[in-house]
Design an enzyme around this catalytic site. Structure first.
Site, PDB file in Angstrom:
ATOM      1  N   HIS A  63       0.822  -1.202   0.000  1.00 18.97           N
ATOM      2  CA  HIS A  63       0.000   0.000   0.000  1.00 18.97           C
ATOM      3  C   HIS A  63       0.863   1.261   0.000  1.00 18.97           C
ATOM      4  O   HIS A  63       0.560   2.233  -0.677  1.00 18.97           O
ATOM      5  CB  HIS A  63      -0.902  -0.010   1.239  1.00 18.97           C
ATOM      6  CG  HIS A  63      -1.937   1.057   1.217  1.00 18.97           C
ATOM      7  ND1 HIS A  63      -3.226   0.839   0.813  1.00 18.97           N
ATOM      8  CD2 HIS A  63      -1.863   2.372   1.530  1.00 18.97           C
ATOM      9  CE1 HIS A  63      -3.904   1.960   0.882  1.00 18.97           C
ATOM     10  NE2 HIS A  63      -3.105   2.912   1.315  1.00 18.97           N
ATOM     11  N   HIS A  71     -10.033   3.014  -1.811  1.00 22.66           N
ATOM     12  CA  HIS A  71     -10.247   2.627  -0.411  1.00 22.66           C
ATOM     13  C   HIS A  71     -11.112   1.382  -0.415  1.00 22.66           C
ATOM     14  O   HIS A  71     -12.227   1.377   0.097  1.00 22.66           O
ATOM     15  CB  HIS A  71     -10.892   3.779   0.362  1.00 22.66           C
ATOM     16  CG  HIS A  71     -10.262   3.990   1.693  1.00 22.66           C
ATOM     17  ND1 HIS A  71     -10.966   4.350   2.802  1.00 22.66           N
ATOM     18  CD2 HIS A  71      -8.981   3.881   2.094  1.00 22.66           C
ATOM     19  CE1 HIS A  71     -10.147   4.470   3.833  1.00 22.66           C
ATOM     20  NE2 HIS A  71      -8.931   4.189   3.435  1.00 22.66           N
TER      21      HIS A  71
END
Lengths: 982, 284
Positions: A230, A312
């Site tokens: 990430h 997200h």
């Protein structure tokens, strides 16, 4: 100390909009035995008995909590004779913005210190009708509560006291790793939720062996956060050995590969494709790319624009409302933290969901039904974006059954900043490390690492702590402070700024201090509640925080500015020039690592990737449906194409007053605009157009063409509203299945290569990007569901003069409809074939030699005022494009297919109508402008295919000049409007 | 600021707080109408309520004050009632103007300043009207047709037809008892109604976008100087903000502008500047 309970209800049950909405959702699940749902809000108040007397509770209820005109309140719990009661309360520690605001309002009302009366809130639902306790509970779980953050109760909750965090007793924790075997290291990675692979764990072990001690938990977490997929995008930066079998799909002929099988070594995929294109183009208006929180381009001689798009996905899969809200909140913070600080001026949202009509029994365990996911995601974006005062102006929704376990939530944000503040600031030696905004809690721990692995049906339980709930007003206050600090008359009150996102302080401070080093005192961070360990403080992903590097002599000014806005600005340490990251807790060292190791120590293994363009299935001749009018109706009703008004109207897309081409266009503000245009600087005719392109279905046939089609589509959309095709910047967001699979990685390589080729050919640089590369779901029975290869291309284009903007709604009877571009037999991956349950074989291909000229020429024609309307041809091809223009404008048209310019093999009615060949535009042109249009377009294919009519019918004549389709526009609009009119 | 201030300038104060988000466009609207504008955070005003003497027009912009977390405008309204009540009463009695748009309207209503029938001595009025959840239960952004009715409102004469955007989740006008609506009608306090295509008050969605009683979109106090409305006139101050300006051969007139111009003109004509701008005059 006592706890009181206040319930607030609508006075008139017919005004209970919340209850009605819940009833509606219950009915949609097929429970018709319930005839009414009565909703109420619950406030629990706790305070000292001297302060919180029954009289004071009465005062709070009547003056603060209840609207005397439309509501009534009960102190205690209202009895109910019939029905099933369900109460929803947040779990302890979960962010409760309503409680926070109420607490402040109560303190003001009673004139007592903030927090002297504590508040918790809940919701109450009374289900009336034939319903068993078990069914009620089941409905509670499906419709009312998300048990990863909320608790369901079947009787009124009135605790003796609020739950309190256990005070933290400090203990420095070391993790002995120096002696561990390879297996034991792997095991530690798994049980500690570090999500690091064997070589990464070995590198860490090696470092600590060399410095002769074991790491603390905080050190290990720092590395896990910083090295997470990430945060560091290690797949896209890895060394990849890529083998390409071009297969039967012809080679695109660029320098990545020659004919036949090719194996090549790629060192850093993103750098050698996407970044490289931007670097080679070297356009003067790209000001700051791929180094800041957002990409920055020039706007006018005083301003720059920046843009960022984030995904997200994970948090939204587990808690759609909070996940989507914090998605938009985080992306807005990225923009705020760009350059010297930017004002967010627009937001975009793109979602990928499974079919909202998926039967309940087809939804795997551990997965929220896609309809509910969609509703809650929209609500999350709505509530955060609207509260921030940032208009959400553009977006799209794609539906495919493979998104069932991994819904995708893309949030974009655009910012405006002074031209001289466009560059990323740098922390200097001696600067203070200041945390601005919200407090740190236990929310969002392990978000970054958690988003770097495959989801399973158990993740909802295991990672509920990774879920964050946002508080938009905290972020809005923080924004007000940052803009005031940036524009301080004596110069900005900070040197550098960054968002506290994934990885929390560990990422933000680690990144800002990577050159200077940093000394951080974790005990100084303000906490929401007791009980956090130093390691939790360090990696918490609590929202609405930013880290600033502040000159010591400006700290006092910043603090007092913040205080005026009721915002905390806390000094937690120093960028100390040591080149090390040193963490302290109550004076004791709890972490001490070399910044160089943190940022450069990640091993770079060689990964293998392979791509073979799929052998096309043998040709299936599909007989066109007898009624192509019916097919057009069905296409308009396909959820990806159908109207998104239900979503769009829930967003305030006009706040700030700059939205000059709105998402819904036409006389009834109902047509699907191609792009939104915002005028960010008052008194300037310049504007910015925002659009997206995304074609996941084409990825099943050819990820290279999928990417090119997405780029072409985004550009078409910008051009359609009057954007300058020479001033378009792109952003890439890859959402992929797990790339340890060589084929998935191979597909990613092909998509990245297309991004390079497309950016160079169109002269549209990439300015920012992100990836999310583990989008798979493993069901209870072990079935692996991989999402389709999904590349979202977002485009931001400059509009030189807003007066030249046009929209897609048909304007005037008598005007001609002109189809620009050539139509080929390209039904592969089309919506038309999808409705017949075929994928097809001929993926639409972008002709990189011809397409840039088409976009430039159409752009020129629009800037000269030669088109009154323009619409791009995408899903559903010509048929859907013309129908959309008519339903938006409330007019009819009579068109012929015979003049359409096409390849030889495309000359069948249904192919011409529904092929999804890219680089095509449908223009509305006044007859008097046809000649000039022809001269502007030169040798670009252009066909006058018909005329707009006052009679609101769409009449399409076949190649043999027979009436093929004759449908009322009203009926077409109904087919398009209804499916998602929730 | 004092160098640009002249004693004849009309001065507008916009009061903001946590969650206010329509202040920039409202400032621009008043500036285009010829007023000087200062945007002041409520905390600064609470420290020095006396600063109100320097202004003649007060605007409470839209947004989500304190997140609208209990009910829209409620918490901000309580601050007005508890800390600024006397200053605001004084403001109104001195003949100055107030506008509350969207969240600002919700604040004025929940503070009892609209419809505002009480006298100063009686203390804060118990609210008799409210703005509550839209009938369909969702936030709604939509352009609507409106018609003005009141002959007493200083902000807008009767008989105007306007198209303006609404963007709210809690805009449904409701009253405590039926006689409240009768009083409002009798005292000519209903300034704006949502109307349908034929110009008649609208009672159905989407012409009446939130289910408001009697199609009420905006009201004023009995003096006509305090005006609250759900639609956003500050979002229609240039032609390009119209939702389908691309359809017209001539750019449409920005219909929100007039409201702000009327206010500035009224202050100029009523002579309020000389009377009430003493502090500014001293500063000069």
């Amino acid at each position: 100390m006592s706890v009181y309970r206040v319930e607030v209800y609508p006075q008139n049950p017919s005004d209970d909009a919340t209850g009605a909405a819940v009833l509606n959702e219950i009915r949609q699940l097929g429970f018709n035995e319930i005839y009414e749902v009565a909703s109420g809000r619950i406030f629990l108040l706790q305070g000292d008995d001297q302060l919180l007397t029954p009289a004071q509770v009465e005062k709070i209820a009547s003056q603060v909590l209840c609207d005397p005109v439309s509501e009534r309140y009960v102190i205690g719990a209202a009895p109910h004779a019939v029905g099933r009661l369900l109460e929803v309360h947040l779990k302890p520690g979960v962010m409760d913005p309503v409680a926070a605001s109420t607490q402040a309002a109560v303190a003001d009302k009673l004139q007592c210190p903030p927090g002297a009366v504590e508040v918790r809130t809940g919701r109450r639902f009374l289900l009336l009708g034939q319903v068993t306790a078990d069914t009620a509970m089941m409905l509670g779980r499906r419709v009312l509560a998300n048990e990863s953050i909320e608790e369901l109760h079947t009787s009124p909750l009135l605790p003796d006291a609020f739950p309190v965090g256990r005070p933290y007793s400090f203990k420095r924790v070391e993790v002995p790793i120096r002696q561990l075997s390879r297996e034991e290291l792997q095991n530690l990675s798994r049980t500690g939720h570090l999500f690091l692979d064997a070589s990464e764990m070995a590198a860490i072990q090696n470092y600590f062996q060399q410095i002769g001690r074991d790491p603390t938990d905080a050190e290990l977490e720092t590395l896990a956060q910083t090295w997470s997929e990430h945060c560091v995008h290690k797949t896209l930066k890895a060394i990849i050995e890529f083998t390409h079998h071009p297969g039967a799909v012809e080679n695109e002929g660029h320098d990545h590969h020659g004919p036949g099988d090719v194996t090549m070594r790629i060192d850093n995929l993103v750098k050698s494709t996407i970044f490289r294109a931007t670097k080679e183009l070297n356009l003067p208006w790209t000001l700051s790319v791929f180094k800041d929180n957002a990409g920055v381009i020039a706007f006018d001689d005083r301003h720059a624009l920046c843009m960022k798009v984030e995904t997200h996905n994970r948090p939204s899969a587990i808690e759609p409302y909070g996940g989507a809200a914090t998605g938009i909140g985080g992306c807005i913070r990225d923009v705020i933290g760009t350059g010297g600080g930017a004002m967010p001026i627009a937001a975009t949202d793109v979602f990928c969901f499974a079919d909202p009509h998926t039967p309940e029994n087809k939804v795997p365990a551990g997965v929220i039904h896609p309809r509910r996911t969609a509703r809650r995601v929209v609500a999350g974006v709505r509530d955060y974006g609207n509260r921030m005062g940032v208009p959400t102006v553009n977006g799209a929704v794609f539906f495919d059954s493979r998104y069932i376990g991994n819904p995708l939530v893309f949030c974009g944000s655009v910012g405006l900043l002074p031209l001289d503040q466009a560059q990323k600031g740098a922390a200097r030696k001696g600067d203070r490390i200041v945390v601005l905004g919200g407090r740190t809690g236990r929310d969002g721990i392990h978000g970054a690492t958690f988003s770097s692995d495959v989801l399973t049906d158990k993740h909802g339980e295991q990672f509920s702590h990774a879920v964050q709930i946002g508080n938009a007003i905290t972020e809005k206050k923080m924004l007000d402070v940052i803009l005031a600090a940036r524009d301080n008359p004596g110069g900005s009150l900070f040197h550098a700024i960054t968002d506290c996102g994934a990885g929390g302080l560990s990422s933000a401070v680690g990144e800002m201090g990577s050159e200077t080093g940093a000394a951080v005192h974790l005990d100084r961070a303000p906490l929401k509640y007791d009980g956090l360990s130093y390691a939790e403080i360090w990696i918490s992903e609590a929202q609405e925080r930013m880290v600033l590097a502040v000159q010591p002599d400006r700290l006092a000014a910043l603090k007092s500015l913040a205080a005026r806005h009721d915002v905390e600005a806390i000094d937690i340490g120093e960028f100390d020039g040591s080149g090390r990251l040193t963490l302290y807790y109550r004076g004791e060292v709890v972490g001490d690592m070399d910044m160089h190791f943190i940022h450069e120590g990640l091993p770079k293994p060689v990964r293998k990737a392979i791509w073979e363009d799929p052998t096309p299935p043998s040709v299936i001749r599909i007989a066109p449906p007898a009624d192509l009018g019916r097919a057009l109706h069905e296409l308009l009703s396909a959820p990806t194409i159908a109207s998104k008004h239900w979503i769009i109207r829930q967003y305030d897309h006009e706040v700030q007053g700059g939205t000059v081409i709105k998402p819904l266009v036409g006389p009834r503000n109902s047509g699907p605009g191609d792009a939104a245009v915002i005028m960010p600087v008052a008194d300037s005719q310049k504007a910015a157009a925002l659009a997206v392109g995304c074609q996941p279905r084409f990825g099943d046939l050819n990820p290279y063409q999928m990417a090119l089609n997405s780029i072409d589509e985004a550009i078409r959309n910008i051009v359609c509203v009057g954007g300058n095709p020479q001033r378009i910047a792109l952003l890439d967001n890859f959402c992929w299945p797990k790339c340890s699979d060589r084929i998935h990685l191979g597909a990613l390589v092909r998509a990245c290569q297309a991004c390079y080729d497309g950016a160079i050919a169109f002269r549209t640089p990439f300015i920012s990007g992100k990836d999310s590369l583990s989008n798979e779901f493993i069901t209870e029975d072990g079935t692996r569901i991989c999402i389709p290869y999904t590349l979202l291309i977002s485009a931001i284009g400059i509009v030189d003069d807003v007066a030249r903007c046009i929209t897609m709604d048909a304007k005037k009877p008598g005007h001609r409809l002109v189809l620009v571009g050539i139509t080929r037999r390209e039904l592969g991956g089309s919506h038309y074939l999808m409705l017949q349950n075929h994928l097809g074989r001929n993926v639409p291909k972008v002709d990189l030699a011809a397409a840039p000229k088409v976009h430039q020429a159409v752009g020129r024609a629009i800037s000269r005022g030669l088109a009154r309307s323009a619409h791009d041809l995408s899903e559903g091809g010509l048929g859907v494009a013309v129908a959309e223009m008519l339903l938006a404008g409330g007019l009819g048209a009579r068109i012929k297919l015979s003049p359409v310019i096409s390849s030889e093999d495309a000359r069948e009615d249904h192919v011409l109508l529904f092929s999804e060949t890219p680089t095509r535009y449908l223009l509305e042109v006044a007859p008097s402008h046809l000649e000039e249009l022809q001269s502007v377009l030169g040798d670009i294919p252009m066909a006058d295919i018909g005329e707009l009519t006052r009679d609101p019918r769409l009449i399409i004549e076949s190649l043999r000049n027979e009436v093929l389709i004759d449908e009322s526009v009203e009926a077409l609009e109904e087919s398009w409007h209804r499916p998602l009119d929730w | 600021m004092s160098e640009t201030r002249s004693s004849t300038a009309v001065r507008t104060i916009l009061i903001t707080t946590a969650g206010t988000n329509c202040d920039r466009e409202l400032a621009r609207a008043f500036a285009l109408a010829g007023s000087q504008v200062e945007t002041v955070h409520i905390n600064r005003l609470l420290e020095n309520p006396g600063m109100l003497r320097e202004f003649q027009i007060m605007g409470i912009p839209g947004g989500f004050s304190y997140g609208d977390d209990i009910a829209s405008g409620k918490i901000f309204a309580n601050i007005f009632v508890d800390h600024l009540y006397n200053s605001i009463r004084e403001w109104i009695e001195h003949g100055k103007l107030i506008i509350g748009i969207c969240n600002g309207f919700q604040v004025l209503v929940k503070a009892g300043l609209l419809p505002g029938n009480s006298s100063a001595e009686a203390g804060p009025a118990q609210p008799s009207v409210t703005l509550t959840h839209n009938h369909h239960g969702r936030f709604e952004d939509r352009w609507v047709k409106l018609r003005s009715y009141s002959k007493i409102c200083k902000w807008l004469p009767a008989g105007r037809e306007l198209t303006l955007p609404i963007a709210h989740g809690e805009g449904r006008f409701a009253v405590a008892t039926p006689d409240v609506l009768d009083d409002l009608n009798r005292q000519d306090q209903i300034v704006l109604r949502y109307v349908d295509g034929s110009g008649k008050p609208a009672h159905q969605f989407p012409d009446n976008p939130n289910g408001s009683l009697d199609a009420v979109a905006g009201i004023c106090d009995p003096t006509g100087r305090v005006f609250g409305l759900m639609p956003h006139p500050e979002r229609f101050i240039t032609s390009y903000q119209h939702p389908c300006w691309t359809r017209f051969d001539q750019l449409p007139v920005a219909q929100g502008t007039e409201i702000f111009e009327n206010a500035v003109r009224w202050i100029r004509q009523s002579g309020s500047i000389e009377i009430f701008d003493t502090a500014a005059a001293v500063a000069n």
